[in-house]
Design an enzyme around this catalytic site. Structure first.
Site, PDB file in Angstrom:
ATOM      1  N   LYS A   1      -7.974   7.660  -1.309  1.00 30.21           N
ATOM      2  CA  LYS A   1      -9.268   8.038  -0.721  1.00 30.21           C
ATOM      3  C   LYS A   1      -9.877   9.247  -1.436  1.00 30.21           C
ATOM      4  O   LYS A   1     -10.198  10.276  -0.826  1.00 30.21           O
ATOM      5  CB  LYS A   1      -9.130   8.311   0.778  1.00 30.21           C
TER       6      LYS A   1
ATOM      7  N   THR B   1     -10.980   3.822  10.411  1.00 32.11           N
ATOM      8  CA  THR B   1     -10.770   3.041  11.625  1.00 32.11           C
ATOM      9  C   THR B   1     -10.253   3.883  12.787  1.00 32.11           C
ATOM     10  O   THR B   1     -10.178   3.405  13.913  1.00 32.11           O
ATOM     11  CB  THR B   1      -9.799   1.878  11.371  1.00 32.11           C
TER      12      THR B   1
ATOM     13  N   LYS C   1       0.837  -1.197   0.000  1.00 32.13           N
ATOM     14  CA  LYS C   1       0.000   0.000   0.000  1.00 32.13           C
ATOM     15  C   LYS C   1       0.865   1.238   0.000  1.00 32.13           C
ATOM     16  O   LYS C   1       1.806   1.366   0.783  1.00 32.13           O
ATOM     17  CB  LYS C   1      -0.892   0.036   1.246  1.00 32.13           C
TER      18      LYS C   1
ATOM     19  N   ASP D   1      -3.931   3.969  -2.070  1.00 28.28           N
ATOM     20  CA  ASP D   1      -4.911   4.415  -1.082  1.00 28.28           C
ATOM     21  C   ASP D   1      -4.955   5.944  -1.028  1.00 28.28           C
ATOM     22  O   ASP D   1      -4.432   6.568  -0.103  1.00 28.28           O
ATOM     23  CB  ASP D   1      -4.546   3.836   0.285  1.00 28.28           C
TER      24      ASP D   1
ATOM     25  N   ARG E   1       2.852  -0.278  10.621  1.00 33.31           N
ATOM     26  CA  ARG E   1       3.895  -0.127  11.632  1.00 33.31           C
ATOM     27  C   ARG E   1       4.328  -1.408  12.324  1.00 33.31           C
ATOM     28  O   ARG E   1       5.534  -1.561  12.615  1.00 33.31           O
ATOM     29  CB  ARG E   1       3.450   0.925  12.658  1.00 33.31           C
TER      30      ARG E   1
ATOM     31  N   ASP F   1     -14.450  14.009  -3.967  1.00 33.07           N
ATOM     32  CA  ASP F   1     -14.647  15.325  -4.563  1.00 33.07           C
ATOM     33  C   ASP F   1     -15.909  15.239  -5.427  1.00 33.07           C
ATOM     34  O   ASP F   1     -16.615  14.237  -5.404  1.00 33.07           O
ATOM     35  CB  ASP F   1     -13.417  15.718  -5.392  1.00 33.07           C
TER      36      ASP F   1
END
Length: 235
Positions: free
Chosen positions: A63, A123, A35, A61, A214, A66
């Protein structure tokens, strides 16, 4: 337990091209995709995104959110990047999602079209955070509402918390591809995520893909961390 296969996406969340390439190489044998998102794309641009992804399937990603014409035009600019998955916000509404679908179908040849994935509720948000922006009711109800809208409007799947997999399957069946961020192996730091599960729990719930950043990239041995998660998904 769900009988579906659940695969790992490694989130390369950095602005550093060399670092992103190292993380991709270290996790390559264990991840089904990588990603790259806003952080890297804004810092380095689309050419660097393509270079870092290399031969790995790319979960791009961004997102997008608009007016319909702008989202469609943005998607039309992504052909050279060759994403395998592309995100938009379901909250952009029916017309925006439909425009994204049309743009993908008109831009990418058969066999190279990315999955159009609609983000339901981030999330990092919980019920209190939703109420603060004027959305009443539960997170689960909002996720299902947006998920239904997105799938009716042409999305291939959804990005959701692991806690919403079951209600989405109950409402929408097996058709949506469910991509689940907010995954944390047992014992790892939660960070800024609010609605999380372990890889094994997400697999049992029925995720198609999990996104882990992470806990892999900040590990002392990223390759070993990715291998451990991949093994947990295949047990």
């Amino acid at each position: 337990m769900s009988g579906r296969s659940t695969r790992l996406i490694v989130a390369l969340d950095t602005k550093d091209t060399a670092q992103a390439m190292r993380w991709r190489a270290e996790s390559a044998g264990h991840a089904g995709a990588v990603k790259l998102g806003l952080e890297f794309t804004y810092a380095r641009g689309l050419e660097a995104v393509r270079d870092v992804a290399g031969d790995s399937p790319l979960f791009l990603d961004l997102k997008l959110h608009d007016i319909p014409n702008t989202v469609a035009s943005a998607i039309g600019s992504l052909k050279a990047v060759r994403p395998a998955m592309l995100t938009i916000h379901a909250a952009g509404g029916r017309a925006m999602i439909a425009a994204a679908r049309q743009a993908i179908d008109g831009t990418f040849p058969d066999g190279a079209r990315p999955l159009l994935l609609a983000v339901t509720v981030l999330t990092s948000m919980d019920t209190q955070a939703m109420h603060e922006i004027g959305v009443e009711g539960s997170v689960e109800a909002q996720v299902v509402r947006l998920g239904q809208l997105a799938m009716e409007s042409g999305a291939d799947g959804l990005v959701c918390s692991s806690h919403e997999i079951a209600p989405l399957r109950a409402a929408l069946g097996e058709a949506p591809v469910l991509v689940v961020p907010g995954i944390r192996p047992a014992g790892s730091a939660v960070g800024d995520q609010k609605r999380i599960m372990t890889p094994a729990q997400a697999r049992a719930a029925g995720a198609d893909w999990i996104v882990v950043g992470r806990p892999i990239t900040r590990a002392a041995d990223p390759a070993a961390a990715a291998a451990a998660i991949a093994a947990e998904l295949s047990d």
